[in-house]
Design a protein around this motif. Structure first.
Motif, PDB file in Angstrom:
ATOM      1  N   GLN A 304      15.050 -13.004  -8.814  1.00  0.00           N
ATOM      2  CA  GLN A 304      14.381 -14.268  -9.137  1.00  0.00           C
ATOM      3  C   GLN A 304      15.202 -15.125 -10.106  1.00  0.00           C
ATOM      4  O   GLN A 304      14.864 -16.284 -10.345  1.00  0.00           O
ATOM      5  CB  GLN A 304      12.987 -13.981  -9.703  1.00  0.00           C
ATOM      6  N   LEU A 305      16.299 -14.549 -10.629  1.00  0.00           N
ATOM      7  CA  LEU A 305      17.206 -15.316 -11.485  1.00  0.00           C
ATOM      8  C   LEU A 305      18.258 -16.073 -10.680  1.00  0.00           C
ATOM      9  O   LEU A 305      19.066 -16.816 -11.254  1.00  0.00           O
ATOM     10  CB  LEU A 305      17.902 -14.372 -12.468  1.00  0.00           C
ATOM     11  N   LEU A 306      18.272 -15.895  -9.369  1.00  0.00           N
ATOM     12  CA  LEU A 306      19.216 -16.619  -8.517  1.00  0.00           C
ATOM     13  C   LEU A 306      18.965 -18.128  -8.569  1.00  0.00           C
ATOM     14  O   LEU A 306      17.835 -18.565  -8.827  1.00  0.00           O
ATOM     15  CB  LEU A 306      19.086 -16.143  -7.068  1.00  0.00           C
ATOM     16  N   PRO A 307      19.992 -18.935  -8.333  1.00  0.00           N
ATOM     17  CA  PRO A 307      19.792 -20.384  -8.325  1.00  0.00           C
ATOM     18  C   PRO A 307      18.730 -20.812  -7.310  1.00  0.00           C
ATOM     19  O   PRO A 307      18.760 -20.403  -6.149  1.00  0.00           O
ATOM     20  CB  PRO A 307      21.169 -20.927  -7.943  1.00  0.00           C
ATOM     21  N   SER A 308      17.808 -21.616  -7.745  1.00  0.00           N
ATOM     22  CA  SER A 308      16.772 -22.167  -6.866  1.00  0.00           C
ATOM     23  C   SER A 308      17.290 -23.458  -6.252  1.00  0.00           C
ATOM     24  O   SER A 308      18.338 -23.973  -6.648  1.00  0.00           O
ATOM     25  CB  SER A 308      15.510 -22.445  -7.682  1.00  0.00           C
ATOM     26  N   PRO A 309      16.575 -24.026  -5.271  1.00  0.00           N
ATOM     27  CA  PRO A 309      16.999 -25.333  -4.745  1.00  0.00           C
ATOM     28  C   PRO A 309      17.103 -26.394  -5.834  1.00  0.00           C
ATOM     29  O   PRO A 309      17.923 -27.307  -5.752  1.00  0.00           O
ATOM     30  CB  PRO A 309      15.887 -25.661  -3.739  1.00  0.00           C
ATOM     31  N   ASN A 310      16.286 -26.255  -6.886  1.00  0.00           N
ATOM     32  CA  ASN A 310      16.317 -27.203  -7.995  1.00  0.00           C
ATOM     33  C   ASN A 310      17.617 -27.120  -8.795  1.00  0.00           C
ATOM     34  O   ASN A 310      17.951 -28.032  -9.550  1.00  0.00           O
ATOM     35  CB  ASN A 310      15.124 -26.928  -8.925  1.00  0.00           C
ATOM     36  N   LYS A 379       8.850 -13.133  -2.708  1.00  0.00           N
ATOM     37  CA  LYS A 379       8.893 -13.082  -4.169  1.00  0.00           C
ATOM     38  C   LYS A 379       9.802 -14.166  -4.757  1.00  0.00           C
ATOM     39  O   LYS A 379       9.376 -14.966  -5.583  1.00  0.00           O
ATOM     40  CB  LYS A 379       9.371 -11.703  -4.625  1.00  0.00           C
ATOM     41  N   VAL A 380      11.054 -14.190  -4.310  1.00  0.00           N
ATOM     42  CA  VAL A 380      12.019 -15.108  -4.916  1.00  0.00           C
ATOM     43  C   VAL A 380      11.693 -16.564  -4.576  1.00  0.00           C
ATOM     44  O   VAL A 380      11.546 -17.406  -5.466  1.00  0.00           O
ATOM     45  CB  VAL A 380      13.450 -14.752  -4.480  1.00  0.00           C
ATOM     46  N   LYS A 381      11.595 -16.869  -3.287  1.00  0.00           N
ATOM     47  CA  LYS A 381      11.341 -18.256  -2.884  1.00  0.00           C
ATOM     48  C   LYS A 381      10.001 -18.755  -3.416  1.00  0.00           C
ATOM     49  O   LYS A 381       9.912 -19.876  -3.956  1.00  0.00           O
ATOM     50  CB  LYS A 381      11.384 -18.395  -1.365  1.00  0.00           C
ATOM     51  N   ASN A 382       8.951 -17.964  -3.274  1.00  0.00           N
ATOM     52  CA  ASN A 382       7.635 -18.386  -3.743  1.00  0.00           C
ATOM     53  C   ASN A 382       7.620 -18.606  -5.251  1.00  0.00           C
ATOM     54  O   ASN A 382       6.994 -19.554  -5.751  1.00  0.00           O
ATOM     55  CB  ASN A 382       6.578 -17.352  -3.360  1.00  0.00           C
ATOM     56  N   PHE A 383       8.306 -17.723  -5.980  1.00  0.00           N
ATOM     57  CA  PHE A 383       8.370 -17.889  -7.431  1.00  0.00           C
ATOM     58  C   PHE A 383       9.090 -19.186  -7.788  1.00  0.00           C
ATOM     59  O   PHE A 383       8.625 -19.951  -8.645  1.00  0.00           O
ATOM     60  CB  PHE A 383       9.092 -16.695  -8.058  1.00  0.00           C
ATOM     61  N   HIS A 384      10.234 -19.436  -7.143  1.00  0.00           N
ATOM     62  CA  HIS A 384      10.975 -20.668  -7.412  1.00  0.00           C
ATOM     63  C   HIS A 384      10.119 -21.898  -7.122  1.00  0.00           C
ATOM     64  O   HIS A 384      10.147 -22.877  -7.891  1.00  0.00           O
ATOM     65  CB  HIS A 384      12.238 -20.717  -6.552  1.00  0.00           C
ATOM     66  N   ASP A 385       9.368 -21.868  -6.041  1.00  0.00           N
ATOM     67  CA  ASP A 385       8.524 -23.009  -5.682  1.00  0.00           C
ATOM     68  C   ASP A 385       7.460 -23.272  -6.752  1.00  0.00           C
ATOM     69  O   ASP A 385       7.192 -24.423  -7.113  1.00  0.00           O
ATOM     70  CB  ASP A 385       7.845 -22.767  -4.332  1.00  0.00           C
ATOM     71  N   LYS A 386       6.853 -22.205  -7.265  1.00  0.00           N
ATOM     72  CA  LYS A 386       5.750 -22.352  -8.210  1.00  0.00           C
ATOM     73  C   LYS A 386       6.223 -22.749  -9.608  1.00  0.00           C
ATOM     74  O   LYS A 386       5.534 -23.474 -10.323  1.00  0.00           O
ATOM     75  CB  LYS A 386       4.939 -21.053  -8.274  1.00  0.00           C
TER      76      LYS A 386
END
Length: 544
Positions: A304-310, A379-386
């Motif tokens: 979840q520490l990976l770069p998000s789209p943001n 987990k990762v994508k949903n967390f980044h979105d929220k």
């Protein structure tokens, strides 16, 4: 919670002065510290130490080696022991004793009961007592450091900050109305940040009220002080779990607000930490791609520490020997990098996920990949979105950066991966033929979808920080294309780049960039990060 005031009286026999204390009821405001990734102590279900970095001194090398030794050179041990479903938070860590002349345990209970033993002494063993001793005085007076806060700050906040963190005597005097017990909450950093945020919710809304009810003290709201991943835990709790109204404010230290490219590079080359202590820690979490993948591919928290789209796009570049380039992600980092299993530069190499699958059973490999893919998608994508752009409205933040760089030259301690660059070049070489037996022995070093095919074989090998693509001719002469992961070159704290650490000022009350590193963010020898934290806390209580 009571404070005490000392008065001097003259008794009837006039022989000596005696002390008398008048108790004043103070409003209780717990300050909860949330550590960063790898900053919480872990144990297995049998109580054995799994992760407990106790000290950063040479005296503690033996203790570090004691629990690190089983991990040296074994991806299999890491896969088994560093399993998020098999570890628990360990509260038996080393805790600095309270001072005899200012014992906060008299007022707030044992430091061990306040969670101090759950966090890594190596990183926070001095900061927690420092913070507590300067927020509490047993005789009721303000600490020497608090009194000095009427002086000019040792830093200048960034332009656009709504609070300059200047304090006067009247503002400091408000501290007399409050008691600030310092708590710490270690969490399972291998598991998802959502689960850690739920643990924080339980601590604030259930455990702390029960703890202070026994002391006949009524609990109000809390203040959160965070380090790195701990800031993401705080953000998820306050914005997604309804915790905003339970928190007066938040101090973020070196928060990877939109992720960090280092999470990618560590999956491709290992933790690669320097120094004796760093080397030992790297040996536990993973010192190369094989070891790191065995741990992280099953662990939502680090992923979840990976770069998000943001974070932005085109931060990954592959520069081929023919001078052509590819850049990613163009639109979707999850599909283009994190779930790309057919390209050598994809985040996760399928055959490295499970080192316990020694026979490379294809069905088991598929199951392991599917489990990893579910983590990325669910987990990762949903967390980044929220978490995107969600911050507590009373947030203060500091980040690490080389503030004194000259002629665009950044000091080595601050070089950080903001972008990732693979550089390719051709080399001619002579390769000894591999037999099928040889290939079996070194198969873990080969990239996926490459098989032994006699004299026409195509082999992709991985070395530390390099991908070697071999194309052999029948006479065993070969042109080898070597892709080397270039060193970090952008400004940051050695882990979080400026673009992620520098949270947009519109979301913050105050922000400052300091020349501090990531892991030692709260060990600043000049005391600026500690001072920023203290000033932010005092500023928060002005509007209560």
């Amino acid at each position: 919670m009571s404070g005490s005031y000392q008065m001097l009286t003259q008794p009837s026999d006039e022989s000596q002065l005696q002390q008398m204390y008048i108790e004043k009821k103070k409003q209780l405001i717990p300050v909860i510290f949330l550590p960063g990734v790898m900053g919480s102590n872990l144990k297995n279900k049998n109580g054995d130490i799994i992760w407990r970095p106790e000290t950063n001194s040479m005296d503690g090398i033996t203790n570090l080696l004691g629990w690190a030794l089983p991990y040296f050179g074994s991806a299999q041990v890491r896969r088994k022991d560093l399993n998020p479903n098999e570890v628990l938070v360990d509260d038996r860590g080393k805790i600095k004793k309270a001072r005899k002349d200012n014992n906060d345990e008299h007022a707030f209970g044992p430091r061990s009961k306040r969670g101090w033993g759950t966090v890594a002494n190596m990183s926070y063993g001095d900061f927690l007592p420092w913070l507590q001793e300067h927020l509490y005085s047993e005789n009721g007076s303000l600490s020497q450091v608090l009194n000095k806060l009427i002086d000019m700050p040792s830093f200048t906040v960034d332009v656009g900050s709504k609070q300059n963190l200047f304090l006067d005597k009247k503002q400091l005097s408000l501290c007399d109305n409050y008691a600030f017990p310092v708590h710490a909450m270690g969490y399972n950093w291998l598991a998802s940040i959502e689960s850690s945020a739920n643990a924080l919710k339980n601590l604030i809304e259930v455990q702390l009220p029960q703890y202070y009810r026994r002391n006949k003290s009524k609990l109000s709201k809390v203040i959160l002080v965070t380090h790195s991943m701990g800031g993401l835990v705080a953000r998820y709790y306050t914005k997604e779990l309804g915790g905003e109204d339970k928190v007066y404010g938040v101090v973020h230290g070196v928060l990877p607000s939109t992720g960090a490219a280092a999470a990618y590079t560590r999956m491709k080359q290992g933790a690669a930490m320097t120094g004796i202590i760093g080397k030992i820690v790297s040996e536990v979490i993973g010192d190369d791609a094989e070891e790191m993948t065995a741990v992280c591919s099953q662990s939502p928290g680090p992923l979840q520490l990976l770069p998000s789209p943001n974070y932005g796009y085109n931060w990954l570049t592959i520069h081929h020997a023919d001078d052509t380039k590819e850049t990613y992600p163009k639109q979707d980092p999850y599909k283009e990098i994190y779930l790309e299993k057919d390209k050598w530069w994809g985040l996760c190499e399928p055959h490295l996920i499970n080192p316990l699958n020694t026979k490379y059973d294809s069905n088991l490999m598929k199951e392991d990949w599917d489990a990893y893919e579910r983590i990325i998608r669910n987990k990762v994508k949903n967390f980044h979105d929220k978490i995107k752009d969600n911050y507590h409205p009373n947030t203060y933040a500091f980040y690490g950066i080389d503030t004194k760089k000259e002629a665009n030259k950044i000091k080595a301690d601050f070089l950080t991966y903001e972008s990732v660059h693979w550089e390719g070049k051709l080399e001619q070489c002579f390769i000894k033929p591999y037999s099928p037996e040889d290939f079996t022995k070194v198969k873990s070093r080969f990239l996926p979808n490459e098989d032994y095919i006699g004299d026409k074989r195509r082999l992709n090998l991985r070395e530390l920080g390099e991908i070697r693509r071999l194309r052999l001719a029948p006479d065993n002469h070969s042109w080898r294309q070597v892709y080397t992961l270039q060193r970090a070159k952008e400004n940051g704290d050695n882990t979080v780049p400026k673009k992620s650490g520098e949270i947009p000022i519109t979301y913050l009350k105050s922000r400052v960039g300091l020349d501090i590193g990531h892991e030692p963010a709260y060990k600043d020898k000049q005391g600026r990060s500690q001072e920023f934290t203290l000033r932010a806390i005092i500023t928060m209580i002005q509007d209560i």
